[in-house]
Enzyme design. Structure first.
Site, PDB file in Angstrom:
ATOM      1  N   LYS A  97      37.847 131.643  30.492  1.00 51.89           N
ATOM      2  CA  LYS A  97      36.867 131.330  29.454  1.00 51.89           C
ATOM      3  C   LYS A  97      37.460 130.309  28.485  1.00 51.89           C
ATOM      4  O   LYS A  97      38.678 130.239  28.312  1.00 51.89           O
ATOM      5  CB  LYS A  97      36.445 132.599  28.713  1.00 51.89           C
ATOM      6  CG  LYS A  97      35.630 133.554  29.583  1.00 51.89           C
ATOM      7  CD  LYS A  97      35.191 134.786  28.824  1.00 51.89           C
ATOM      8  CE  LYS A  97      34.346 135.691  29.716  1.00 51.89           C
ATOM      9  NZ  LYS A  97      33.905 136.918  29.023  1.00 51.89           N
ATOM     10  N   HIS A 122      35.822 135.090  24.915  1.00 50.64           N
ATOM     11  CA  HIS A 122      35.742 133.837  24.167  1.00 50.64           C
ATOM     12  C   HIS A 122      36.315 134.005  22.762  1.00 50.64           C
ATOM     13  O   HIS A 122      37.000 133.119  22.253  1.00 50.64           O
ATOM     14  CB  HIS A 122      34.283 133.372  24.078  1.00 50.64           C
ATOM     15  CG  HIS A 122      33.715 132.930  25.387  1.00 50.64           C
ATOM     16  ND1 HIS A 122      32.898 133.742  26.147  1.00 50.64           N
ATOM     17  CD2 HIS A 122      33.854 131.773  26.083  1.00 50.64           C
ATOM     18  CE1 HIS A 122      32.545 133.099  27.244  1.00 50.64           C
ATOM     19  NE2 HIS A 122      33.126 131.914  27.245  1.00 50.64           N
ATOM     20  N   SER A 143      28.896 131.250  26.220  1.00 49.15           N
ATOM     21  CA  SER A 143      29.505 132.407  25.573  1.00 49.15           C
ATOM     22  C   SER A 143      28.420 133.349  25.085  1.00 49.15           C
ATOM     23  O   SER A 143      27.551 132.949  24.297  1.00 49.15           O
ATOM     24  CB  SER A 143      30.371 131.968  24.382  1.00 49.15           C
ATOM     25  OG  SER A 143      30.745 133.083  23.591  1.00 49.15           O
TER      26      SER A 143
END
Length: 242
Positions: free
Chosen positions: A139, A168, A209
């Site tokens: 991520k 995230h 996200s």
């Protein structure tokens, strides 16, 4: 007289089993039993993965607890105080940046407005790499950095992806901590995933996200920054996937 002496003193008459040898046999048997007891928990743990099965609650309590998720996989919402603290920090930083830029509210428009001067680096921002991404599939977050430099306040867009971080928000906090030590403030724009292979010289930017929400143009902008940092790599982007 012999029986009397034995009953009163505990000593055996000549010709019977010596007391010292009898004591030695008792000690040996006791030691063997203790060793068996000590080995039992380890054997249970190795065979069944339950080291607490023999010793009960005390041994079970000594085992490290399983890692608990910080964010909901479906919604990205924080699930505990630590996760809520990170998100609150990001929201507070965005609100401060919006206020400093004269932009009301804390939505995606504010983040885009804060990045209007991206790419114009001040003295401190000259030392902040635009792209730091880990090999593999991880991520990532896109962030706006702000610091005082030549001619006043400067801003710069950066991309950060760290190996081993599941969320995230964790990528954001790690980057924010590193930048804070340099006197640089940062706000998160959005994020997604980056799949990078050095051997194939390929980078794919995609997804979004759930915690920070979708940010229009985030993946396209991030891909552009990565192309500048890695001009010999094939860099693609998409807003599809997660």
């Amino acid at each position: 007289p012999t029986r009397d002496t034995t009953r009163r003193t505990g000593l055996r008459p000549h010709g019977t089993l010596p007391l010292a040898r009898e004591i030695a046999l008792v000690v040996a048997a006791t030691t063997f039993a203790v060793l068996l007891l000590l080995r039992a928990p380890a054997t249970a743990g190795l065979g069944h993965g339950e080291t607490g099965a023999f010793l009960g609650p005390m041994a079970a309590a000594s085992q490290p607890p399983a890692a608990q998720p910080l964010y909901d996989d479906a919604t990205g919402a924080p699930l505990n105080e630590e996760a809520r603290r990170i998100v609150a920090r990001a929201e507070r930083a965005k609100a401060e940046a919006n206020a400093a830029s004269g932009v009301e509210g804390g939505g995606g428009g504010g983040a885009a407005g804060a990045g209007a001067g991206a790419g114009v680096a001040g003295d401190v921002l000259d030392g902040v790499p635009a792209v730091e991404i880990a090999e593999g599939k991880w991520k990532y977050v896109q962030m706006i950095c702000a610091a005082k430099g030549r001619g006043g306040q400067r801003r710069k867009t950066i991309v950060r992806s760290y190996a081993g971080l599941r969320y995230h928000a964790e990528n954001y906090e790690r980057a924010a901590d590193e930048l804070q030590q340099m006197g640089v403030k940062c706000t998160v724009v959005g994020g997604g995933r980056i799949d990078m292979s050095h051997s194939e010289r390929k980078v794919s930017v995609y997804g979004y996200s759930k915690t920070f929400g979708r940010a229009k143009g985030c993946n396209e902008k991030s891909a552009g920054l990565i192309r500048e940092a890695l001009p010999t790599y094939d860099v693609t982007w998409s807003d599809k996937g997660y």
